[in-house]
Design an enzyme around this catalytic site. Structure first.
Site, short mmCIF file in Angstrom:
data_model
loop_
_atom_site.label_atom_id
_atom_site.label_comp_id
_atom_site.label_asym_id
_atom_site.label_seq_id
_atom_site.Cartn_x
_atom_site.Cartn_y
_atom_site.Cartn_z
N ASP A 59 1.03 -1.25 0.05
CA ASP A 59 -0.06 0.04 0.04
C ASP A 59 0.69 1.33 0.08
O ASP A 59 1.80 1.41 0.71
CB ASP A 59 -0.90 0.08 1.22
CG ASP A 59 -1.94 1.06 1.25
OD1 ASP A 59 -3.14 0.91 0.81
OD2 ASP A 59 -1.66 2.22 1.68
N ASN A 88 -2.60 13.27 -3.54
CA ASN A 88 -3.82 13.65 -4.47
C ASN A 88 -4.17 15.01 -4.02
O ASN A 88 -4.47 15.83 -4.88
CB ASN A 88 -5.05 12.74 -4.11
CG ASN A 88 -4.91 11.52 -5.18
OD1 ASN A 88 -4.08 11.42 -6.27
ND2 ASN A 88 -5.48 10.48 -4.77
N HIS A 134 -4.85 14.58 -8.65
CA HIS A 134 -5.39 13.16 -9.16
C HIS A 134 -4.18 12.78 -10.33
O HIS A 134 -3.71 11.82 -10.38
CB HIS A 134 -6.88 13.03 -9.62
CG HIS A 134 -7.45 12.98 -8.46
ND1 HIS A 134 -7.49 11.81 -7.48
CD2 HIS A 134 -8.37 13.71 -8.06
CE1 HIS A 134 -8.46 12.09 -6.39
NE2 HIS A 134 -9.04 13.16 -6.85
N ASP A 146 -2.34 9.59 -10.09
CA ASP A 146 -2.17 8.37 -11.28
C ASP A 146 -0.69 8.25 -11.65
O ASP A 146 -0.37 6.90 -11.79
CB ASP A 146 -2.90 9.05 -12.62
CG ASP A 146 -4.58 8.99 -12.22
OD1 ASP A 146 -4.80 8.47 -11.13
OD2 ASP A 146 -5.29 9.45 -13.00
N GLU A 178 -4.87 2.47 -4.07
CA GLU A 178 -3.61 2.63 -4.05
C GLU A 178 -2.73 1.15 -3.32
O GLU A 178 -1.75 1.19 -2.96
CB GLU A 178 -2.71 3.58 -2.87
CG GLU A 178 -3.19 3.56 -1.55
CD GLU A 178 -4.35 4.26 -1.34
OE1 GLU A 178 -4.64 4.79 0.00
OE2 GLU A 178 -5.44 4.46 -2.03
#
Length: 416
Positions: free
Chosen positions: A209, A217, A222, A226, A252
Site C-alpha cells: 500500500d 492527491n 489526481h 495517477d 493505492e
C-alpha cells in the site's frame, strides 16, 4: 476519538441488511480504483441539474463510500452521518427541497455548519434482485424544486450507473496501471493456488500500500496520483518474474502472488520492491514526489489454502507495517506467532464493537472471518480498546476479541 452509540434493528431488518450486504459483496465494487465513467456521471448530474455536488456512492455496514464525487471533499462518511442512509433503509428515492424544513436533516451538521446544504435528491442504486447497494445524489447549497421529470432523469442515470457496475465485473485489467483488476487477480490466483497445492510447491503473497497517498492527491492533484500509481506498478513489473501475478486491489493497494517462493524468499522480494519504490522520486508535470510503500506478506501452508486467507493475512501484516512507521515489510507470522493461522473467508457483514461494560457500541464492517480471527473496518479506530466484544447480530454471533494489528480504519482481531 471514536464515536460510540447504540443501534437496534428488528430480526426482519437484520435479515434484510444481511442479504443487502451479500448483494453488495457480490458486486466487489467497494474500495475499487477511480473510474472515469463514474466521474462522467457526476459531472453530468451537475450539468443537467445545475447543482453544486454530485455523488455516486455505495454503502456497507458502517460507512458511505464515494465511487465518484464532485463538489465535496473526502471519499467516505460514517453511515449514521449521511443523508443517504434514509434512501438505503427505505429503498426509495428521497427528494428534499429545503433541508432546514425536514426534521430528518434540519439539525444535521452539513445543514447547520459551513457546508450549508439546502437541497438533497438521492436515488437508490438497485441490483436486478432489488437490493439497494448505494445511491446517486444531486445536492445543492440552495433550496430548489425538483420536478417529476428531474426525478425520472436521475432514475435513468442511476440505472446507467448499475449497468456500468455490471460491465466492470468482466474487466480483467486495470485501465490505468495495466495490473490485473481485483476480480481478475483473484481468478488467476485461484488457478495458481490449485496448481501449488496439487504439486506441493511453495507460494507466497505480498500486499503493498502506497504510504500517504491521499496527501499526494490532495497536494498535487489526481493526475500526479495517477503518475505515482503507474510508477509503482512499473517498478513492480520490472522487479517481478514473468510468471508472477500483479493486481491492483484498491485505490493505492496492490497484491502480488509469487509461485515457487517460500516466506523467506517473499521477504527478499518485498524488500527489493520496497527499495525500488523508495529509490527515486516520481517526476512529471508536477514537483518531484518521493514515494514509499508498506508491505505485508503471507504464504501457503497446511491450513492456508485460498487467496482470501492469503490476502487477509498479508493485509494484517501490511496494516502493522503502517502502524510501525511505514516503508517496511512485515510477515504475517511475526505478528502474534504462527498459532493464529486459521483459514479466513471473505465476507461483508454488519458488526458491532462492544466495550465499556456494554455501554459503548461502534458500528463496523466485517470484511473477513475465520474460526479464530476476523478483519474489521471502522470509520476511525482511534479510541477503541485493545480488547472488546465483537457481535455479528445477523449471525447471532458474539465473541471476545483482542487487536493484533491495526491502522486508522482497519482492525485485525483474534478471538479469545
Amino acid at each position: 476519538m471514536v464515536q460510540a452509540r447504540t443501534f437496534g434493528r428488528s430480526s426482519a431488518e437484520l435479515q434484510q441488511e444481511t442479504a443487502r450486504l451479500a448483494a453488495l459483496d457480490h458486486l466487489d465494487i467497494l474500495d475499487t480504483p477511480r473510474d472515469e465513467s463514474f466521474e462522467r456521471y457526476v459531472r453530468l448530474i451537475k450539468e443537467i441539474f445545475t447543482v453544486d455536488i454530485a455523488i455516486v456512492s455505495f454503502m456497507d455496514a458502517h460507512r458511505q463510500w464515494y465511487k465518484a464525487c464532485s463538489g465535496l471533499g473526502g471519499d467516505e462518511v460514517a453511515r449514521e452521518d449521511t443523508f443517504c442512509r434514509y434512501v438505503v433503509d427505505s429503498g426509495e428515492a428521497i427528494i428534499v427541497p429545503d433541508t432546514t424544513k425536514d426534521s430528518r436533516f434540519s439539525g444535521h451538521p452539513a445543514v447547520t455548519g459551513p457546508e450549508q446544504i439546502r437541497f438533497y435528491a438521492g436515488m437508490p442504486l438497485k441490483t436486478p434482485q432489488g437490493y439497494v447497494v448505494g445511491t446517486l445524489c444531486a445536492i445543492d447549497r440552495r433550496t430548489r424544486s425538483f420536478s417529476a421529470r428531474d426525478a425520472a432523469i436521475l432514475k435513468e442515470l442511476a440505472e446507467l450507473v448499475m449497468d456500468r457496475v455490471e460491465l466492470m465485473e468482466s474487466a480483467a485489467t486495470d485501465s490505468l496501471t495495466g495490473a490485473l483488476t481485483r476480480r481478475g487477480f483473484k481468478k488467476e490466483a485461484d488457478q495458481m493456488i490449485s496448481l501449488a497445492l496439487r504439486h506441493h510447491h511453495d507460494l507466497a503473497c505480498i500486499v503493498l500500500d502506497i504510504d500517504h497517498f491521499k496527501a499526494v492527491n490532495d497536494t498535487h492533484g489526481h493526475a500526479a496520483g495517477d503518475a505515482v500509481l503507474n510508477a509503482v506498478a512499473a517498478k513492480c513489473r520490472t522487479a517481478l518474474r514473468a510468471g508472477d501475478l500483479l493486481g491492483r486491489l484498491g485505490g493505492e493497494e496492490f497484491a502480488i502472488l509469487l509461485p515457487h517462493v517460500d516466506r523467506e524468499g517473499a521477504m527478499a522480494v518485498a524488500e527489493k520492491l520496497r527499495a525500488a519504490v523508495a529509490s527515486e522520486p516520481v517526476n512529471g508535470q508536477h514537483d518531484p514526489i518521493c514515494v514509499t510503500a508498506s508491505f505485508g506478506l503471507s504464504s501457503l501452508s497446511i491450513v492456508v489454502k485460498d487467496i482470501e486467507t492469503l490476502l487477509a493475512q498479508a493485509d494484517a501484516a501490511m496494516y502493522q507495517a503502517k502502524h510501525d512507521g511505514r516503508n517496511r515489510c512485515i510477515v504475517w507470522g511475526s505478528l502474534q506467532g504462527d498459532h493464529i493461522t486459521g483459514a479466513r473467508r471473505r465476507v461483508l457483514k454488519a458488526g458491532s464493537i462492544i466495550f465499556n461494560s456494554r455501554r459503548s457500541v461502534v458500528d463496523c464492517t466485517v470484511r473477513s472471518l475465520g474460526s479464530d480471527s476476523a478483519g474489521l473496518v471502522v470509520t476511525n479506530s482511534v479510541g477503541l480498546p485493545s480488547e472488546f466484544l465483537l457481535a455479528i447480530k445477523g449471525d447471532g454471533f458474539e465473541t471476545e476479541c483482542r487487536v493484533i494489528a491495526q491502522d486508522t480504519q482497519n482492525l485485525e482481531v483474534a478471538f479469545r
